[in-house]
Design a protein around this motif. Sequence first.
Motif, mmCIF file in Angstrom:
data_model
loop_
_atom_site.group_PDB
_atom_site.id
_atom_site.type_symbol
_atom_site.label_atom_id
_atom_site.label_comp_id
_atom_site.label_asym_id
_atom_site.label_seq_id
_atom_site.Cartn_x
_atom_site.Cartn_y
_atom_site.Cartn_z
ATOM 1 N N TRP A 119 -1.049 -5.223 2.414
ATOM 2 C CA TRP A 119 -1.970 -4.189 1.903
ATOM 3 C C TRP A 119 -1.153 -2.926 1.645
ATOM 4 O O TRP A 119 -0.682 -2.257 2.559
ATOM 5 C CB TRP A 119 -3.069 -3.914 2.917
ATOM 6 C CG TRP A 119 -4.191 -3.052 2.423
ATOM 7 C CD1 TRP A 119 -4.114 -1.754 1.991
ATOM 8 C CD2 TRP A 119 -5.582 -3.410 2.319
ATOM 9 N NE1 TRP A 119 -5.350 -1.284 1.619
ATOM 10 C CE2 TRP A 119 -6.275 -2.287 1.814
ATOM 11 C CE3 TRP A 119 -6.301 -4.572 2.601
ATOM 12 C CZ2 TRP A 119 -7.652 -2.290 1.601
ATOM 13 C CZ3 TRP A 119 -7.675 -4.584 2.390
ATOM 14 C CH2 TRP A 119 -8.340 -3.457 1.899
ATOM 15 N N ARG A 120 -1.009 -2.581 0.368
ATOM 16 C CA ARG A 120 -0.213 -1.415 -0.039
ATOM 17 C C ARG A 120 -1.109 -0.611 -0.980
ATOM 18 O O ARG A 120 -1.180 -0.877 -2.177
ATOM 19 C CB ARG A 120 1.073 -1.870 -0.729
ATOM 20 C CG ARG A 120 1.875 -2.878 0.133
ATOM 21 C CD ARG A 120 3.139 -3.358 -0.527
ATOM 22 N NE ARG A 120 2.927 -4.057 -1.780
ATOM 23 C CZ ARG A 120 2.587 -5.333 -1.901
ATOM 24 N NH1 ARG A 120 2.413 -6.083 -0.809
ATOM 25 N NH2 ARG A 120 2.430 -5.878 -3.084
ATOM 26 N N ARG A 150 -3.475 -2.246 -3.893
ATOM 27 C CA ARG A 150 -4.884 -2.009 -3.573
ATOM 28 C C ARG A 150 -5.291 -0.644 -4.134
ATOM 29 O O ARG A 150 -4.610 0.364 -3.893
ATOM 30 C CB ARG A 150 -5.136 -2.003 -2.058
ATOM 31 C CG ARG A 150 -4.762 -3.295 -1.336
ATOM 32 C CD ARG A 150 -5.792 -4.393 -1.559
ATOM 33 N NE ARG A 150 -5.499 -5.553 -0.730
ATOM 34 C CZ ARG A 150 -4.724 -6.584 -1.093
ATOM 35 N NH1 ARG A 150 -4.142 -6.570 -2.281
ATOM 36 N NH2 ARG A 150 -4.526 -7.593 -0.271
ATOM 37 N N MET A 358 -10.027 1.012 9.174
ATOM 38 C CA MET A 358 -9.109 2.032 8.663
ATOM 39 C C MET A 358 -9.154 3.234 9.604
ATOM 40 O O MET A 358 -10.116 4.010 9.579
ATOM 41 C CB MET A 358 -9.485 2.445 7.244
ATOM 42 C CG MET A 358 -9.207 1.368 6.209
ATOM 43 S SD MET A 358 -9.501 1.955 4.526
ATOM 44 C CE MET A 358 -8.755 0.602 3.587
ATOM 45 N N VAL A 377 -5.702 -1.339 8.577
ATOM 46 C CA VAL A 377 -4.911 -0.725 7.509
ATOM 47 C C VAL A 377 -4.651 0.717 7.928
ATOM 48 O O VAL A 377 -5.589 1.489 8.129
ATOM 49 C CB VAL A 377 -5.634 -0.769 6.154
ATOM 50 C CG1 VAL A 377 -4.816 -0.046 5.088
ATOM 51 C CG2 VAL A 377 -5.895 -2.208 5.730
ATOM 52 N N THR A 379 -4.258 4.434 7.933
ATOM 53 C CA THR A 379 -4.734 5.477 7.010
ATOM 54 C C THR A 379 -4.807 6.844 7.682
ATOM 55 O O THR A 379 -5.720 7.618 7.385
ATOM 56 C CB THR A 379 -6.137 5.116 6.485
ATOM 57 O OG1 THR A 379 -7.026 4.952 7.616
ATOM 58 C CG2 THR A 379 -6.145 3.850 5.663
ATOM 59 N N LEU A 428 -2.301 -4.804 8.546
ATOM 60 C CA LEU A 428 -2.193 -5.389 7.218
ATOM 61 C C LEU A 428 -1.295 -4.571 6.305
ATOM 62 O O LEU A 428 -0.702 -5.110 5.367
ATOM 63 C CB LEU A 428 -3.580 -5.503 6.577
ATOM 64 C CG LEU A 428 -4.607 -6.388 7.283
ATOM 65 C CD1 LEU A 428 -5.918 -6.376 6.509
ATOM 66 C CD2 LEU A 428 -4.083 -7.811 7.436
ATOM 67 N N GLY A 429 -1.236 -3.253 6.559
ATOM 68 C CA GLY A 429 -0.431 -2.400 5.708
ATOM 69 C C GLY A 429 -0.828 -0.951 5.854
ATOM 70 O O GLY A 429 -1.341 -0.528 6.890
ATOM 71 N N GLN A 431 -2.211 2.789 3.581
ATOM 72 C CA GLN A 431 -2.913 3.296 2.399
ATOM 73 C C GLN A 431 -2.972 4.818 2.449
ATOM 74 O O GLN A 431 -3.328 5.399 3.476
ATOM 75 C CB GLN A 431 -4.326 2.722 2.354
ATOM 76 C CG GLN A 431 -5.184 3.221 1.203
ATOM 77 C CD GLN A 431 -6.529 2.530 1.174
ATOM 78 O OE1 GLN A 431 -6.630 1.366 0.800
ATOM 79 N NE2 GLN A 431 -7.564 3.234 1.584
#
Length: 530
Positions: A119-120, A150, A358, A377, A379, A428-429, A431
């Motif tokens: 997830w980017r 994303r 998030m 993710v 954030t 997941l990544g 953002q």
Amino acid sequence: MIPRPQLLNELSASCELTAGSIVSGDLADAVRHALPLLDLRPGDSGEIDVRLDPGLGEEAYRLTTGSRGVEIAAGGRAGAFYAAQSLHQLLPDASYRFSTRASWPVPGVRIEDAPRFAWRGVHLDVARHFLPKREILRLIDLLAVHKLNRLHLHLVDDQGWRVESRAYPLLQEVASHRPRTAVNHHGEPAAYDEVPHGGYYTLDDLAEMGAYARARCVTIVPEIDVPGHASAVLAAYPALGATGERHDVLDRWGISPAILAPLPPTVEFLTTIFDELIGALGETPYVHIGGDEVVLDHWAASAEITAYRDSLGLATANDLQAWFLRQLADALAERGARAVVWDEAFVSGGLRQDTIVMPWRGMGVGRRAAAAGHDVVATPVFPLYLDYAEAGSPDEPMAIGDAITVEDVAAFEPAPGDWTPEERARVLGAQAQLWTERVPDARTVDYRLWPRACALAEVAWSGGAQADFDGRLAEHLGRLDAIGVEYRPLAGPHPWQRRRPHRAGRTQVRAVMERIDEMTHDAESTRPSV
């Protein structure tokens, strides 16, 4: 190159690419979408050969350039697409401009690459200030250049509803516009521009945006933020609210007490909206349902809602919010999509186990979500809220606060080393978020996102900023110039980018983070057992 590949070896031989070069092989279409300015043509054999290698991951690739031309092996369409983006970065900056009969040298290299995180992402708030479809398509192109995959669209807030509903047409007729917009700083007397603002995407627009994004290996994540932030919805359909009173679409910023009622008609309304969104976007693996900054006072004061809560066997309004969000997550699961929420929803408890969290209030709450078995993710406000200014200088345009720099973003660790392996595996990544209270137009979007989003791309692809990032970024800005991105120069804004000054410093960020810590502690102390 940004993001930096895992392995890049220089080779002695080189080759040449021209406009109209031939691309062949299993995944030729992905390369053509990644290099549209080169006007590549399909053929049985040519300068660029693209082959599927099932032994590689979906986003992984090998790229070799030399005397035999360009050879790409990829684990899937995304891998071929990213290989072509890396190939493009080997060419001169001029290759990012439209030209005819152009020819570019390609240095000899061997690249082996794959992303660290799946997830980017970049979040864009189109509720506070609307951006037309053309700007969304352009942003998708820019994400793709940087291997970001994303695009989280914040479609609903107190200040506007931004998507057509054929089942509930008052959403676009009433909720999509406001008569004026607040333009003052924090703590100043209220000031307004007295200019109407509005707009929305038709379902046909969403269908086009979804297809355009998929072709460029970007997934659109729509957000319908509930049950709070509901002023715009309740301007159109007041019966869905906790009090039944009509609200106005907000013309100012801040948290509103407007809240949807957690009753069956609201669930029916939202599931209909989900059906319209998913039907328009097509493949929609994620839908964000918000759950943040909810003021529950109107629920507690409503005899009808209290009675309904009691009928469900729930003890508190927080329990009812958790139950309400789970109903929506269940409905999304039936439609093949995973729910995504802000971290307050996790703190309230009761989420489906497959709900993605998030943690905007910091990685502490993110770690608790990961430990509880939720995918996360990253954030956090600091350093991934790009509505903050990049410096405390009075030359900077008005922002919510300052300062979050390129260096701050580049230093971020989405999966901190002091987490357990199990917790890190849940990340997941990462953002970046761009809220638009103080981002009124596309030029300001460019200024806020770039080049900080370049640092995000490096972090999300590689797991952290790699060697010589500063030098590579300085070179990369030539590509952004060629594309036409009005980014913030590393030395500070151009004269025409300077706007109303504000004077604050890192102490402002510290004050905000202290308040976020307080909010997290307060919410955690009232969290129900689950």
